[in-house]
Design an enzyme around this catalytic site. Structure first.
Site, PDB file in Angstrom:
ATOM      1  N   LYS A 132       1.263  -1.172  -0.191  1.00 19.36           N
ATOM      2  CA  LYS A 132       0.022   0.104  -0.423  1.00 19.36           C
ATOM      3  C   LYS A 132       0.681   0.655  -0.069  1.00 19.36           C
ATOM      4  O   LYS A 132       0.790   2.192  -0.630  1.00 19.36           O
ATOM      5  CB  LYS A 132      -0.574   0.088   1.305  1.00 19.36           C
ATOM      6  CG  LYS A 132      -2.048  -1.408   0.858  1.00 19.36           C
ATOM      7  CD  LYS A 132      -3.251  -0.907   1.825  1.00 19.36           C
ATOM      8  CE  LYS A 132      -4.051  -3.178   2.342  1.00 19.36           C
ATOM      9  NZ  LYS A 132      -4.988  -2.926   0.817  1.00 19.36           N
ATOM     10  N   ASN A 186       2.538   1.642  -3.390  1.00 23.16           N
ATOM     11  CA  ASN A 186       1.285   2.339  -4.862  1.00 23.16           C
ATOM     12  C   ASN A 186       1.107   3.625  -4.519  1.00 23.16           C
ATOM     13  O   ASN A 186       0.874   3.864  -5.260  1.00 23.16           O
ATOM     14  CB  ASN A 186       0.119   1.511  -3.821  1.00 23.16           C
ATOM     15  CG  ASN A 186       0.695  -0.760  -4.767  1.00 23.16           C
ATOM     16  OD1 ASN A 186       1.284  -0.826  -5.093  1.00 23.16           O
ATOM     17  ND2 ASN A 186      -0.962  -0.735  -3.652  1.00 23.16           N
ATOM     18  N   ASN A 197     -12.926   2.570   3.345  1.00 27.49           N
ATOM     19  CA  ASN A 197     -13.823   2.477   2.819  1.00 27.49           C
ATOM     20  C   ASN A 197     -14.471   1.218   3.959  1.00 27.49           C
ATOM     21  O   ASN A 197     -14.502   2.105   4.867  1.00 27.49           O
ATOM     22  CB  ASN A 197     -12.846   0.639   2.178  1.00 27.49           C
ATOM     23  CG  ASN A 197     -12.143  -0.245   2.836  1.00 27.49           C
ATOM     24  OD1 ASN A 197     -12.505  -0.698   3.775  1.00 27.49           O
ATOM     25  ND2 ASN A 197     -11.394  -1.066   1.836  1.00 27.49           N
ATOM     26  N   THR A 241     -14.733   5.448   1.179  1.00 24.20           N
ATOM     27  CA  THR A 241     -14.711   5.176  -0.533  1.00 24.20           C
ATOM     28  C   THR A 241     -15.595   3.999  -0.245  1.00 24.20           C
ATOM     29  O   THR A 241     -15.665   3.447  -0.061  1.00 24.20           O
ATOM     30  CB  THR A 241     -13.373   5.022  -0.992  1.00 24.20           C
ATOM     31  OG1 THR A 241     -12.750   3.485   0.128  1.00 24.20           O
ATOM     32  CG2 THR A 241     -12.696   6.440  -1.050  1.00 24.20           C
ATOM     33  N   GLY A 264     -15.796   2.242  -3.417  1.00 21.28           N
ATOM     34  CA  GLY A 264     -16.189   1.479  -4.509  1.00 21.28           C
ATOM     35  C   GLY A 264     -16.909   1.539  -5.894  1.00 21.28           C
ATOM     36  O   GLY A 264     -16.790   2.972  -6.234  1.00 21.28           O
ATOM     37  N   ASP A 293      -9.485  -4.872 -12.794  1.00 19.04           N
ATOM     38  CA  ASP A 293      -8.926  -5.680 -11.014  1.00 19.04           C
ATOM     39  C   ASP A 293      -8.844  -4.260 -10.087  1.00 19.04           C
ATOM     40  O   ASP A 293      -8.531  -3.043 -10.653  1.00 19.04           O
ATOM     41  CB  ASP A 293      -7.204  -5.261 -11.390  1.00 19.04           C
ATOM     42  CG  ASP A 293      -6.722  -6.723 -10.388  1.00 19.04           C
ATOM     43  OD1 ASP A 293      -7.460  -6.136  -9.176  1.00 19.04           O
ATOM     44  OD2 ASP A 293      -5.269  -6.707 -10.523  1.00 19.04           O
ATOM     45  N   ASP A 306      -5.359   2.624  -2.876  1.00 17.91           N
ATOM     46  CA  ASP A 306      -4.392   3.050  -2.799  1.00 17.91           C
ATOM     47  C   ASP A 306      -4.408   4.781  -4.558  1.00 17.91           C
ATOM     48  O   ASP A 306      -3.814   5.517  -4.211  1.00 17.91           O
ATOM     49  CB  ASP A 306      -2.906   2.052  -3.380  1.00 17.91           C
ATOM     50  CG  ASP A 306      -3.124   1.732  -2.035  1.00 17.91           C
ATOM     51  OD1 ASP A 306      -3.290   1.948  -1.017  1.00 17.91           O
ATOM     52  OD2 ASP A 306      -2.325   0.192  -2.644  1.00 17.91           O
TER      53      ASP A 306
END
Ligand code: RIB
Length: 316
Positions: free
Chosen positions: A41, A44, A191, A230, A232, A259, A265
């Protein structure tokens, strides 16, 4: 000297299998694809900051640890190619952190199992030893939770003391160990799963907007400056004041999602860059959503992180 974003976090080797369906308990399944790629993480998010900034204007500095195995070079090469400064990445005895990732072919959704390896060596002491090089010119700090939690709490406190802005993505979330850090968090990005673990709100409640607002309010009440949840494919909810909040829908078409591993990230990195550029939370969240939407169209966590020109080219 250019202003710097400092990312203190993990660097992993991602072992990624693509599968037509998830294996059941005790079942052996043949995957439809396999790759070894740089990830983690922290790394990224550093790559996202570098690829999404106007390169000359920002110093993106990664601080972390890799092992003494062959995978360390894979990470160093990709970070350098993306424009990340890796002077503060140490090599320590033992393996580089590892993530075993299963990506479901149909939905692009993933499951991840990590082993910290060298990331466990990112101690407070190792940072204190390099304090000057660490903070020099830093205006914004980005953190996650794949390095020891004491290090994260310490770094947040140091940043706050030095007037450095902070973006904290507590992933993977911990139910304990973060007490006392919240007042040092500028922007918290979670999330649904992380929001549920940190607040005690049931994850199913977050399917409804009221549940999301309840969790965000709970996190804000802990002392964070701003909270972004967040969601999705549903976009995200943000709040950065008593009456300053809003919903941000997905600005990129859902077709072609292959994906989702690097989406979170990418969102965090894009948000950090936008905040460094003086954007408001609302503007930053919108830009981050666009960047994350581009990330899910490519395979790989780090491989999926888009460049700035690719995000700018997306029609909204
Ligand atoms: O957020 C995605 C990342 O989580 C992967 O790159 C993997 O390394 C895990 O840390």
């Amino acid at each position: 000297m250019s202003p710097a974003i400092l990312i203190i976090g993990s660097l992993n080797t991602d072992l990624v299998s693509t599968t037509p369906r998830l294996p059941a308990l005790g079942e052996t399944l043949t995957s439809s694809g396999f790759s070894i790629a740089p990830g983690g993480k922290g790394a990224n998010q550093a790559v996202a900051c570098a690829r999404l900034s106007s390169r000359s204007s920002l110093d993106v500095r990664m601080c972390g640890a890799v092992g003494t195995d062959a995978f360390a070079a894979l990470l160093a090469d990709e970070l350098a190619a993306s424009g990340v400064d890796t002077e503060l990445v140490r090599a320590v005895d033992g393996p580089t952190g590892t993530a075993v990732i299963i990506v479901d072919e149909a939905s692009g959704e993933n499951r991840i199992l990590i082993h910290p390896g060298a990331n466990g060596a990112v101690s407070v002491r190792s940072l204190v030893e390099r304090e000057k090089a660490l903070w020099d010119g830093v205006e914004l700090l980005v953190l996650q939770l794949e390095v020891p939690v004491e290090t994260v709490v310490w770094a947040l406190m140091q940043a706050s003391r030095r007037g450095v802005k902070t973006v904290f993505n507590p992933a993977p979330a911990l139910a304990e160990g973060l007490e006392g850090c919240w007042g040092n968090v500028g922007w918290l990005v979670v999330n649904e799963t992380e929001a549920a673990i940190l607040t005690g709100v049931e994850v199913q409640e977050l399917d409804k907007n009221e549940g999301v607002v309840k969790a965000a309010d709970g996190l804000k009440a802990k002392g964070c400056g701003a909270v972004v949840v967040t969601l999705g494919g549903r976009g995200c909810y943000w709040c950065d004041g008593a009456s300053n909040s809003g919903w941000q829908g997905v600005t990129v078409k859902r077709e072609g999602v292959v994906d989702t591993t690097g989406a979170g990230d990418t969102f965090v990195g894009a948000l950090a860059v936008a905040l460094m550029e003086g954007k408001t939370t609302e503007e930053a969240v919108k830009w981050a959503g666009r960047a994350a939407g581009a990330a899910v169209k490519k395979r790989g966590a780090m491989g999926g992180v888009p460049w700035r020109h690719e995000v700018e080219a997306i029609a909204v």
